[in-house]
Design a protein around this motif. Sequence first.
Motif, PDB file in Angstrom:
ATOM      1  N   UNK A   1       0.732  -1.172  -0.036  1.00 57.22           N
ATOM      2  CA  UNK A   1      -0.061   0.072   0.099  1.00 57.22           C
ATOM      3  C   UNK A   1       0.789   1.477   0.102  1.00 57.22           C
ATOM      4  N   UNK A   2       1.777   1.400   0.740  1.00 58.36           N
ATOM      5  CA  UNK A   2       2.693   2.428   0.832  1.00 58.36           C
ATOM      6  C   UNK A   2       3.402   2.838  -0.560  1.00 58.36           C
ATOM      7  N   UNK A   3       4.011   1.765  -0.846  1.00 57.59           N
ATOM      8  CA  UNK A   3       4.719   1.847  -2.058  1.00 57.59           C
ATOM      9  C   UNK A   3       3.784   2.380  -3.227  1.00 57.59           C
ATOM     10  N   UNK A   4       2.761   1.947  -3.325  1.00 55.44           N
ATOM     11  CA  UNK A   4       1.456   2.150  -4.208  1.00 55.44           C
ATOM     12  C   UNK A   4       1.002   3.691  -4.304  1.00 55.44           C
ATOM     13  N   UNK A   5       1.225   3.877  -3.102  1.00 52.83           N
ATOM     14  CA  UNK A   5       0.504   5.419  -2.667  1.00 52.83           C
ATOM     15  C   UNK A   5       1.486   6.468  -3.219  1.00 52.83           C
ATOM     16  N   UNK A   6       2.687   6.026  -2.902  1.00 52.41           N
ATOM     17  CA  UNK A   6       3.957   6.960  -3.252  1.00 52.41           C
ATOM     18  C   UNK A   6       3.828   6.894  -4.883  1.00 52.41           C
ATOM     19  N   UNK A   7       3.802   5.925  -5.677  1.00 58.09           N
ATOM     20  CA  UNK A   7       3.619   5.957  -6.932  1.00 58.09           C
ATOM     21  C   UNK A   7       2.670   6.760  -7.672  1.00 58.09           C
ATOM     22  N   UNK A   8       1.352   6.625  -6.931  1.00 54.38           N
ATOM     23  CA  UNK A   8       0.239   7.375  -7.366  1.00 54.38           C
ATOM     24  C   UNK A   8       0.396   8.944  -7.168  1.00 54.38           C
ATOM     25  N   UNK A   9       1.143   9.275  -6.195  1.00 54.35           N
ATOM     26  CA  UNK A   9       1.465  10.648  -5.999  1.00 54.35           C
ATOM     27  C   UNK A   9       2.589  11.090  -7.138  1.00 54.35           C
ATOM     28  N   UNK A  10       3.254  10.360  -7.342  1.00 53.17           N
ATOM     29  CA  UNK A  10       4.333  10.917  -8.373  1.00 53.17           C
ATOM     30  C   UNK A  10       3.669  10.846  -9.843  1.00 53.17           C
ATOM     31  N   UNK A  11       2.773   9.900  -9.974  1.00 54.95           N
ATOM     32  CA  UNK A  11       2.104   9.824 -11.335  1.00 54.95           C
ATOM     33  C   UNK A  11       1.167  11.222 -11.515  1.00 54.95           C
ATOM     34  N   UNK A  12       0.635  11.641 -10.392  1.00 52.72           N
ATOM     35  CA  UNK A  12      -0.318  12.760 -10.447  1.00 52.72           C
ATOM     36  C   UNK A  12       0.488  13.988 -10.551  1.00 52.72           C
ATOM     37  N   UNK A  13       1.742  13.988  -9.960  1.00 58.47           N
ATOM     38  CA  UNK A  13       2.535  15.020 -10.174  1.00 58.47           C
ATOM     39  C   UNK A  13       3.137  15.221 -11.649  1.00 58.47           C
TER      40      UNK A  13
ATOM     41  N   UNK B   1       4.423  18.800 -12.850  1.00 60.06           N
ATOM     42  CA  UNK B   1       5.034  19.543 -11.626  1.00 60.06           C
ATOM     43  C   UNK B   1       6.973  19.338 -11.535  1.00 60.06           C
ATOM     44  N   UNK B   2       7.227  18.378 -12.545  1.00 60.12           N
ATOM     45  CA  UNK B   2       8.411  18.230 -12.481  1.00 60.12           C
ATOM     46  C   UNK B   2       9.394  18.839 -13.475  1.00 60.12           C
ATOM     47  N   UNK B   3      10.639  18.941 -13.135  1.00 60.66           N
ATOM     48  CA  UNK B   3      11.568  19.502 -14.382  1.00 60.66           C
ATOM     49  C   UNK B   3      11.847  18.284 -15.475  1.00 60.66           C
ATOM     50  N   UNK B   4      12.356  18.699 -16.555  1.00 61.86           N
ATOM     51  CA  UNK B   4      12.671  17.626 -17.502  1.00 61.86           C
ATOM     52  C   UNK B   4      13.433  16.281 -16.746  1.00 61.86           C
ATOM     53  N   UNK B   5      14.508  16.630 -16.121  1.00 66.17           N
ATOM     54  CA  UNK B   5      15.317  15.509 -15.639  1.00 66.17           C
ATOM     55  C   UNK B   5      14.369  14.881 -14.750  1.00 66.17           C
ATOM     56  N   UNK B   6      13.773  15.461 -13.824  1.00 62.95           N
ATOM     57  CA  UNK B   6      12.806  14.841 -12.744  1.00 62.95           C
ATOM     58  C   UNK B   6      11.685  13.820 -13.528  1.00 62.95           C
ATOM     59  N   UNK B   7      11.311  14.628 -14.471  1.00 63.13           N
ATOM     60  CA  UNK B   7      10.148  13.842 -15.129  1.00 63.13           C
ATOM     61  C   UNK B   7      10.922  12.533 -15.768  1.00 63.13           C
ATOM     62  N   UNK B   8      11.917  12.494 -16.489  1.00 58.36           N
ATOM     63  CA  UNK B   8      12.564  11.196 -17.023  1.00 58.36           C
ATOM     64  C   UNK B   8      12.791  10.235 -15.899  1.00 58.36           C
ATOM     65  N   UNK B   9      13.456  10.668 -14.707  1.00 59.14           N
ATOM     66  CA  UNK B   9      13.402   9.819 -13.855  1.00 59.14           C
ATOM     67  C   UNK B   9      12.345   9.330 -13.221  1.00 59.14           C
ATOM     68  N   UNK B  10      11.358  10.063 -12.961  1.00 65.95           N
ATOM     69  CA  UNK B  10       9.870   9.619 -12.505  1.00 65.95           C
ATOM     70  C   UNK B  10       9.414   8.415 -13.572  1.00 65.95           C
ATOM     71  N   UNK B  11       9.447   8.628 -14.786  1.00 65.39           N
ATOM     72  CA  UNK B  11       8.907   7.886 -15.809  1.00 65.39           C
ATOM     73  C   UNK B  11       9.549   6.553 -15.600  1.00 65.39           C
ATOM     74  N   UNK B  12      10.998   6.616 -15.550  1.00 64.50           N
ATOM     75  CA  UNK B  12      11.716   5.316 -15.342  1.00 64.50           C
ATOM     76  C   UNK B  12      11.496   4.621 -14.070  1.00 64.50           C
ATOM     77  N   UNK B  13      11.044   5.239 -13.128  1.00 65.42           N
ATOM     78  CA  UNK B  13      10.753   4.713 -11.922  1.00 65.42           C
ATOM     79  C   UNK B  13       9.307   4.003 -12.054  1.00 65.42           C
ATOM     80  N   UNK B  14       8.530   4.572 -12.581  1.00 68.43           N
ATOM     81  CA  UNK B  14       7.093   4.269 -12.749  1.00 68.43           C
ATOM     82  C   UNK B  14       7.283   2.859 -13.650  1.00 68.43           C
ATOM     83  N   UNK B  15       8.044   3.017 -14.677  1.00 68.96           N
ATOM     84  CA  UNK B  15       8.177   1.811 -15.554  1.00 68.96           C
ATOM     85  C   UNK B  15       8.541   0.528 -14.825  1.00 68.96           C
TER      86      UNK B  15
END
Length: 331
Positions: free
Chosen positions: A249-261, A266-280
């Motif tokens: 549950x905690x990990x899923x909630x963290x991913x949901x928050x990042x996905x909505x950001x 809400x992210x810079x281009x570099x942050x966006x790339x890292x977040x996309x890779x993390x979600x994938x």
Amino acid sequence: MASLTEIRQPIENGWKQYERLMESSLRAENKLQQEVLRYVGSRRGKQLRPLLVLLAAQICNPMTDKTFRSAVALELLHTASLIHDDVVDSSDTRRGVAAVHTKWTNKVAVLIGDYMLAKVIGLTAEVRNIRILEIVANLGKSLSSGEMVQLHVGQSMWIDEAQYYQVIDQKTAQLFQACAEAGAESAGCTQRQRAALREYGRLLGLCFQIKDDIFDYSDLEEIGKPTMSDLMDGKVTLPLIEALRRAPKEEAEEIKVKGESLVAKSFSPDEETRTLEEIKAFVLRFKGDEYAVQKMLEHKKKATEALSVFRDSAEKRSLIALLDYAINRVQ
């Protein structure tokens, strides 16, 4: 896996008639309209929908003029909806090339889509079949409703599997279902045959859309769209939905928050790339993509069973091959 050329072989003569009618339907007297229509016509993709119309007709009886007009009307309706969707979604490309609104303007895209919809009405009127008219009209409503539902629930990381299916049923499955049903109606299939083809088309559409959604978590270069593009557009699909369900549950909630950001930009281009890779990586770790494949294969099995009302024929084999193509394609 059979190629589309091989799948089309049983209706090849009819296909030529369809292409001639489509070509004539993509003409206009206005110079700008003709330029845009020529651009649209040169990028029509795989044309699985008209192929389905023709195969669904001929598996019952010989194709008729109603078959070809129905096929063109449904393909134009589909194409117009994509042009409008690209404006709504602010999608810059379609099948790897500039979308109509990108190459011209939003106004041009909306107006050319409207012009194509007027062509759909004319073609459907020429068919002179009230049932086919109902099929086309209901599909138009379904495509619009599906886009509205996606705008309402599809851009939330809290969407569940039932809501996901509601979206893809209206936006994709209903389209394939309408093509199969219109083809059957145009050739005078029996009520039992029409029901079987209707169900086959719906399930084929589900397979096709789920495969598209699996592509978003793929590394294949042939796909023709950037991976993770659905999530960047705010579309949460089955692989991610299932991964979120399986994760702690905690990990899923963290991913949901990042996905909505991500969706909120809400992210810079570099942050966006890292977040996309993390979600994938999250989706692959919790085997959301494998679950989607499993569901796709279940739909394929049911679609094949729906065709059991038909005796063996080249058309039936092509319809089964079309299912294989939908789930095994690389783009």
